[in-house]
Write a protein that holds these residues in place. Sequence first.
Motif, PDB file in Angstrom:
ATOM      1  N   MET A 220       0.814  -1.221   0.000  1.00  0.00           N
ATOM      2  CA  MET A 220       0.000   0.000   0.000  1.00  0.00           C
ATOM      3  C   MET A 220       0.847   1.271   0.000  1.00  0.00           C
ATOM      4  O   MET A 220       0.318   2.370  -0.179  1.00  0.00           O
ATOM      5  N   SER A 221       2.170   1.149   0.202  1.00  0.00           N
ATOM      6  CA  SER A 221       3.042   2.322   0.165  1.00  0.00           C
ATOM      7  C   SER A 221       3.256   2.807  -1.262  1.00  0.00           C
ATOM      8  O   SER A 221       3.733   3.915  -1.490  1.00  0.00           O
ATOM      9  N   ASN A 240     -12.885   1.795  -7.903  1.00  0.00           N
ATOM     10  CA  ASN A 240     -11.511   2.275  -8.116  1.00  0.00           C
ATOM     11  C   ASN A 240     -10.807   2.336  -6.758  1.00  0.00           C
ATOM     12  O   ASN A 240     -10.575   3.413  -6.226  1.00  0.00           O
ATOM     13  N   PRO A 241     -10.470   1.173  -6.202  1.00  0.00           N
ATOM     14  CA  PRO A 241      -9.957   1.142  -4.820  1.00  0.00           C
ATOM     15  C   PRO A 241      -8.606   1.810  -4.637  1.00  0.00           C
ATOM     16  O   PRO A 241      -8.358   2.430  -3.596  1.00  0.00           O
ATOM     17  N   VAL A 242      -7.702   1.689  -5.609  1.00  0.00           N
ATOM     18  CA  VAL A 242      -6.374   2.296  -5.467  1.00  0.00           C
ATOM     19  C   VAL A 242      -5.923   2.923  -6.777  1.00  0.00           C
ATOM     20  O   VAL A 242      -6.354   2.521  -7.863  1.00  0.00           O
ATOM     21  N   SER A 243      -5.042   3.937  -6.647  1.00  0.00           N
ATOM     22  CA  SER A 243      -4.433   4.579  -7.804  1.00  0.00           C
ATOM     23  C   SER A 243      -2.921   4.540  -7.618  1.00  0.00           C
ATOM     24  O   SER A 243      -2.426   4.655  -6.491  1.00  0.00           O
ATOM     25  N   PRO A 244      -2.172   4.373  -8.707  1.00  0.00           N
ATOM     26  CA  PRO A 244      -0.710   4.325  -8.566  1.00  0.00           C
ATOM     27  C   PRO A 244      -0.146   5.673  -8.143  1.00  0.00           C
ATOM     28  O   PRO A 244      -0.645   6.727  -8.549  1.00  0.00           O
ATOM     29  N   LEU A 245       0.880   5.642  -7.309  1.00  0.00           N
ATOM     30  CA  LEU A 245       1.568   6.858  -6.900  1.00  0.00           C
ATOM     31  C   LEU A 245       2.733   7.125  -7.835  1.00  0.00           C
ATOM     32  O   LEU A 245       3.332   6.197  -8.393  1.00  0.00           O
TER      33      LEU A 245
END
Length: 438
Positions: A220-221, A240-245
């Motif tokens: 998750m980091s 859309n649970p996560v987006s790339p950093l």
Amino acid sequence: MEFNGGSLAADHLCVLVHGLWGNPNHMRSVAKALRAAYPEEQLYILVAERNKGSFTYDGIELGGERVCVEIEEELEKIRSRGGKVAKLSIVGYSLGGLVARYAIGLLHAKGVFDQVEPVNFTTFVTPHLGVRTPSRGWHNHVWNVLGARTLSMSGRQLFTIDNFRGTGRPLLAILADPDSIFMSGLKRFKRRTLYTNIANDRTAVYYTTGISKTDPFTDMSKVKANYLEGYEDVILDPRNPVSPLAPKESTALASATEMCLWLFKKAPLVVALAIFIPVGFVAFLVNSLVQTFRSSRRIKLHEQGLAGIQVQNYRVPIWIKEIRGAVEDAYENLNSSQDQSYLRSSDDEGDYSDLDREETEILALERKQSHPSLPTLALAPYQFAMVSALDNLGWRKYPVWIHKSGHSHAAIIVRMEKPAFSEGYIVLKHWLKEEFMI
């Protein structure tokens, strides 16, 4: 259970089923939240109790039969007092979700759903695909084969090394067979909802509780969590649970500092594990041996009809289109220490000589479709088939991120009322406000 029951005016029965090593009190917060949302005149509550404690070692089949009996008895009890149940909802926690799915198949086959309408089926952190760690080689054999034998029949079924009724297939594969009574019964529910932990679940990890062949939450980091409005910091947006950093620059000094800090934080845990795991592991194995012996005796009595259930009434044909004859912490620490393996498009590792042609083709297709940035987990061929069949039914899936507790498996339903489990109340609030149909 203090929240059991309801008024004869209520036409909706909701059944709660606890998990492995569990008891009805584990579902207390769920029952309490239900009662706070719906008075006795609207909702009748039944917290199943025949499967409590060490009885959960006896397997999903026996557990499902016990729960089916409880539901039938409760419906008859309500009818005999002058009430009438028109709608039925079932909630399963952990192993209880699998037990509930088995009971649903029996209820469907026995015609109960022709008399009451199935409305909500909800699972909280239920290992729908089993608890087999996606791995290959000797890692697979050490944990997935040997570890399975510490929990009697439930362990064999959860690790999918059982042969259900001589079919040559594990029970969980039968539960997800599109032609089985279990899938036909599950399909009749108006809504199927699941809540899955994305982190800190030492009992049942995301891929199995979320019915997924990938895991976008392994680090998750490296991603940004996107939360549902009103349920921030706990429930992620399923669309859309996560987006790339964006990648950040790092220096050798910064990396070394981070490693030192990580080692410093982990040092007490390493020391504690070095001291306590040998003692705890021995105690766990001794207890497992005792419980497996006791479970075997109960299963034998059950099969002989000497355990209060006339088993022949519940051994219905399991196919419709094609009818055929019919110590927790120690385990969690061991389970959570297993690393997941992945399939890659160019992957040719592993010995698949024991697979048949269909299974080999399934793996070949999954390897081909595996994406470099989100590789497919090294599931077994029947697990890929289970994902496809279950997803075809349609599920409303909600990823949950518990931050305050390292035991998210218990926190998600507030198994005990303590501050570290408080984020579970947000999960229950969402379920009752957004998902549960009365």
